[in-house]
Design a protein around this motif. Structure first.
Motif, PDB file in Angstrom:
ATOM      1  N   ALA A  59      17.394  31.474 -81.530  1.00 31.40           N
ATOM      2  CA  ALA A  59      16.002  30.935 -80.772  1.00 31.40           C
ATOM      3  C   ALA A  59      16.210  31.058 -79.102  1.00 31.40           C
ATOM      4  CB  ALA A  59      16.047  29.562 -81.006  1.00 31.40           C
ATOM      5  N   VAL A  60      15.147  31.599 -78.690  1.00 31.71           N
ATOM      6  CA  VAL A  60      15.012  31.374 -77.430  1.00 31.71           C
ATOM      7  C   VAL A  60      13.814  30.486 -77.223  1.00 31.71           C
ATOM      8  CG1 VAL A  60      14.178  32.507 -74.943  1.00 31.71           C
ATOM      9  CG2 VAL A  60      15.871  33.493 -76.505  1.00 31.71           C
ATOM     10  N   THR A  61      14.134  29.272 -76.602  1.00 29.66           N
ATOM     11  CA  THR A  61      13.026  28.274 -76.492  1.00 29.66           C
ATOM     12  C   THR A  61      12.306  28.265 -75.226  1.00 29.66           C
ATOM     13  OG1 THR A  61      14.684  26.705 -75.476  1.00 29.66           O
ATOM     14  CG2 THR A  61      14.593  26.622 -77.914  1.00 29.66           C
ATOM     15  N   VAL A  62      11.063  27.843 -75.663  1.00 33.44           N
ATOM     16  CA  VAL A  62       9.968  27.621 -74.596  1.00 33.44           C
ATOM     17  C   VAL A  62       9.282  26.307 -74.596  1.00 33.44           C
ATOM     18  CG1 VAL A  62       7.609  28.501 -73.644  1.00 33.44           C
ATOM     19  CG2 VAL A  62       9.531  30.197 -74.382  1.00 33.44           C
ATOM     20  N   ARG A  63       9.160  25.579 -73.697  1.00 33.79           N
ATOM     21  CA  ARG A  63       8.498  24.435 -73.645  1.00 33.79           C
ATOM     22  C   ARG A  63       7.243  24.635 -72.663  1.00 33.79           C
ATOM     23  NH1 ARG A  63      11.879  20.037 -71.648  1.00 33.79           N
ATOM     24  NH2 ARG A  63      12.422  19.739 -73.595  1.00 33.79           N
ATOM     25  N   THR A  64       6.025  24.510 -72.969  1.00 40.30           N
ATOM     26  CA  THR A  64       4.861  24.954 -72.259  1.00 40.30           C
ATOM     27  C   THR A  64       4.547  23.418 -71.556  1.00 40.30           C
ATOM     28  OG1 THR A  64       3.359  24.492 -73.972  1.00 40.30           O
ATOM     29  CG2 THR A  64       4.037  26.792 -73.468  1.00 40.30           C
ATOM     30  N   PHE A  65       3.534  23.886 -70.644  1.00 41.83           N
ATOM     31  CA  PHE A  65       2.929  22.452 -69.772  1.00 41.83           C
ATOM     32  C   PHE A  65       1.453  22.767 -70.034  1.00 41.83           C
ATOM     33  CE2 PHE A  65       1.315  20.486 -66.159  1.00 41.83           C
ATOM     34  CZ  PHE A  65       1.871  19.451 -66.114  1.00 41.83           C
ATOM     35  N   GLY A  66       0.774  21.731 -70.581  1.00 40.01           N
ATOM     36  CA  GLY A  66      -0.635  21.748 -70.798  1.00 40.01           C
ATOM     37  C   GLY A  66      -1.268  22.961 -71.572  1.00 40.01           C
ATOM     38  N   THR A  67      -2.092  23.838 -70.996  1.00 34.66           N
ATOM     39  CA  THR A  67      -2.466  24.730 -71.607  1.00 34.66           C
ATOM     40  C   THR A  67      -2.240  26.212 -70.851  1.00 34.66           C
ATOM     41  OG1 THR A  67      -4.685  24.942 -70.377  1.00 34.66           O
ATOM     42  CG2 THR A  67      -4.643  23.786 -72.517  1.00 34.66           C
ATOM     43  N   ASP A  68      -0.824  25.820 -70.194  1.00 34.85           N
ATOM     44  CA  ASP A  68      -0.277  27.002 -69.324  1.00 34.85           C
ATOM     45  C   ASP A  68       0.594  27.644 -70.250  1.00 34.85           C
ATOM     46  OD1 ASP A  68       1.232  28.520 -67.635  1.00 34.85           O
ATOM     47  OD2 ASP A  68       1.577  26.815 -66.086  1.00 34.85           O
ATOM     48  N   LEU A  69       0.469  29.119 -70.250  1.00 35.09           N
ATOM     49  CA  LEU A  69       1.369  30.072 -71.094  1.00 35.09           C
ATOM     50  C   LEU A  69       2.285  30.657 -70.215  1.00 35.09           C
ATOM     51  CD1 LEU A  69      -0.246  32.817 -70.822  1.00 35.09           C
ATOM     52  CD2 LEU A  69      -1.421  32.087 -72.874  1.00 35.09           C
ATOM     53  N   SER A  70       2.471  30.533 -69.051  1.00 36.62           N
ATOM     54  CA  SER A  70       3.299  31.428 -68.210  1.00 36.62           C
ATOM     55  C   SER A  70       4.666  31.432 -68.792  1.00 36.62           C
ATOM     56  CB  SER A  70       3.424  30.689 -66.619  1.00 36.62           C
ATOM     57  OG  SER A  70       2.131  30.638 -66.231  1.00 36.62           O
ATOM     58  N   ALA A  71       5.205  30.128 -69.119  1.00 38.07           N
ATOM     59  CA  ALA A  71       6.548  30.175 -69.671  1.00 38.07           C
ATOM     60  C   ALA A  71       6.690  31.141 -70.971  1.00 38.07           C
ATOM     61  CB  ALA A  71       6.909  28.650 -70.195  1.00 38.07           C
ATOM     62  N   VAL A  72       5.639  31.207 -71.725  1.00 37.11           N
ATOM     63  CA  VAL A  72       5.865  32.004 -72.912  1.00 37.11           C
ATOM     64  C   VAL A  72       6.354  33.604 -72.354  1.00 37.11           C
ATOM     65  CG1 VAL A  72       4.751  33.197 -74.816  1.00 37.11           C
ATOM     66  CG2 VAL A  72       4.290  30.795 -74.357  1.00 37.11           C
ATOM     67  N   PHE A  73       5.562  34.173 -71.509  1.00 35.08           N
ATOM     68  CA  PHE A  73       5.812  35.486 -70.851  1.00 35.08           C
ATOM     69  C   PHE A  73       7.344  35.243 -70.213  1.00 35.08           C
ATOM     70  CE2 PHE A  73       1.472  35.822 -71.309  1.00 35.08           C
ATOM     71  CZ  PHE A  73       1.289  37.140 -71.742  1.00 35.08           C
ATOM     72  N   ASP A  74       7.558  34.219 -69.424  1.00 36.83           N
ATOM     73  CA  ASP A  74       8.859  34.018 -68.952  1.00 36.83           C
ATOM     74  C   ASP A  74      10.051  34.320 -70.045  1.00 36.83           C
ATOM     75  OD1 ASP A  74       7.842  33.769 -66.484  1.00 36.83           O
ATOM     76  OD2 ASP A  74       8.020  31.576 -66.495  1.00 36.83           O
ATOM     77  N   GLY A  75       9.613  33.402 -71.282  1.00 39.63           N
ATOM     78  CA  GLY A  75      10.654  33.644 -72.269  1.00 39.63           C
ATOM     79  C   GLY A  75      10.848  34.839 -73.038  1.00 39.63           C
ATOM     80  N   ILE A  76       9.705  35.703 -72.878  1.00 41.87           N
ATOM     81  CA  ILE A  76      10.051  37.086 -73.595  1.00 41.87           C
ATOM     82  C   ILE A  76      10.689  37.787 -72.511  1.00 41.87           C
ATOM     83  CG2 ILE A  76       8.625  38.952 -73.941  1.00 41.87           C
ATOM     84  CD1 ILE A  76       6.336  37.424 -74.723  1.00 41.87           C
ATOM     85  N   ALA A  77      10.596  37.446 -71.482  1.00 40.21           N
ATOM     86  CA  ALA A  77      11.463  38.299 -70.176  1.00 40.21           C
ATOM     87  C   ALA A  77      12.879  38.009 -70.576  1.00 40.21           C
ATOM     88  CB  ALA A  77      10.864  38.189 -68.820  1.00 40.21           C
ATOM     89  N   ALA A  78      13.066  36.843 -70.741  1.00 41.33           N
ATOM     90  CA  ALA A  78      14.464  36.325 -70.662  1.00 41.33           C
ATOM     91  C   ALA A  78      15.218  36.597 -72.032  1.00 41.33           C
ATOM     92  CB  ALA A  78      14.681  34.832 -70.620  1.00 41.33           C
ATOM     93  N   ALA A  79      14.448  37.135 -73.207  1.00 40.27           N
ATOM     94  CA  ALA A  79      15.049  37.002 -74.488  1.00 40.27           C
ATOM     95  C   ALA A  79      15.655  38.616 -74.704  1.00 40.27           C
ATOM     96  CB  ALA A  79      13.825  36.981 -75.578  1.00 40.27           C
ATOM     97  N   ALA A  80      16.618  38.529 -75.281  1.00 43.64           N
ATOM     98  CA  ALA A  80      17.468  39.867 -75.669  1.00 43.64           C
ATOM     99  C   ALA A  80      16.750  40.065 -77.096  1.00 43.64           C
ATOM    100  CB  ALA A  80      18.790  39.469 -75.877  1.00 43.64           C
ATOM    101  N   ALA A  81      17.069  41.444 -77.408  1.00 40.50           N
ATOM    102  CA  ALA A  81      16.519  42.164 -78.600  1.00 40.50           C
ATOM    103  C   ALA A  81      17.204  41.408 -79.995  1.00 40.50           C
ATOM    104  CB  ALA A  81      17.062  43.442 -78.893  1.00 40.50           C
TER     105      ALA A  81
END
Length: 216
Positions: A59-81
């Motif tokens: 797991a690479v975990t993401v906690r979003t804020f409201g309806t903001d999905l910025s952290a989802v893209f941050d998580g993708i960028a931080a995740a390894a294959a």
């Protein structure tokens, strides 16, 4: 805490590869849950977006804020294959935190899939791209960027806590979380349970013998 993202031939990498080798087993998530004492599964409303979706990965975990999905893209960028993005949308169900754009970004990073405690959209594209996604709902509404949220922090979704590096196993039955510290022992138990199941079903159809242990 282990980020679970590196498959480098270490003992952790060997365990991860061991689980990946079992992904073709029918109903693997059920056996993993059995190995965890008939637990570890997310609630039943966390379902695959398209039939046949399966995944295994840390797991690479993401906690979003409201309806903001910025952290989802941050998580993708931080995740390894090979990682699985696990998104805690804190109960927001009328905005999608996953869709075709996130899927294409995740595919480019080599991610194994996504599990969302919330909604997704673009489900036809997700099925066409064969990217495994599990979510609690579907909505056309897209989340909006705002630069908030967190990545690789402890989250909770579907009634289960998830920490970065925990192993996620998901298939047509649902999603199971294996705590990082228990992955090696769980793999041993899963292999043993799979073999015991094969042996039992090959020798009997007696309902008395087919009852799970502890049932009387």
């Amino acid at each position: 805490m282990n980020d679970g993202a590196v498959d480098d031939g270490s003992k952790d990498g060997e365990v991860l590869n061991g689980f990946r080798a079992l992904l073709g087993e029918d109903d693997l998530s059920c056996t993993v849950s059995d190995a965890l004492g008939r637990g570890g599964a997310l609630e039943a409303h966390v379902r695959p977006v398209w039939p046949g979706a399966r995944l295994v990965g840390p797991a690479v975990t993401v906690r979003t804020f409201g309806t903001d999905l910025s952290a989802v893209f941050d998580g993708i960028a931080a995740a390894a294959a090979g990682s699985v993005l696990v998104i805690d949308s804190h109960g927001v169900s009328n905005s999608a935190f996953w869709g075709e754009r996130t899927t294409r970004a995740a595919l480019a990073r080599g991610l194994a899939g996504a599990v969302i405690g919330g909604a997704c959209r673009d489900v036809v594209a997700l099925a066409r791209l064969k990217f495994p996604v599990f979510s609690t709902g579907i909505t056309p509404n897209a989340g909006l960027p705002g630069g908030r949220g967190e990545v690789n922090v402890p989250v909770a979704l579907g009634g289960q806590p998830v920490s970065p590096g925990d192993l996620i196993v998901a298939d047509e039955n649902g999603v199971v979380v294996v705590p990082f510290a228990r992955t090696a022992q769980t793999l041993i138990q899963v292999r043993a349970l799979l073999q015991a199941e094969r042996d039992l079903l090959a020798r009997t159809t007696d309902p008395a013998l087919l009852q799970p242990e502890g049932v009387s």
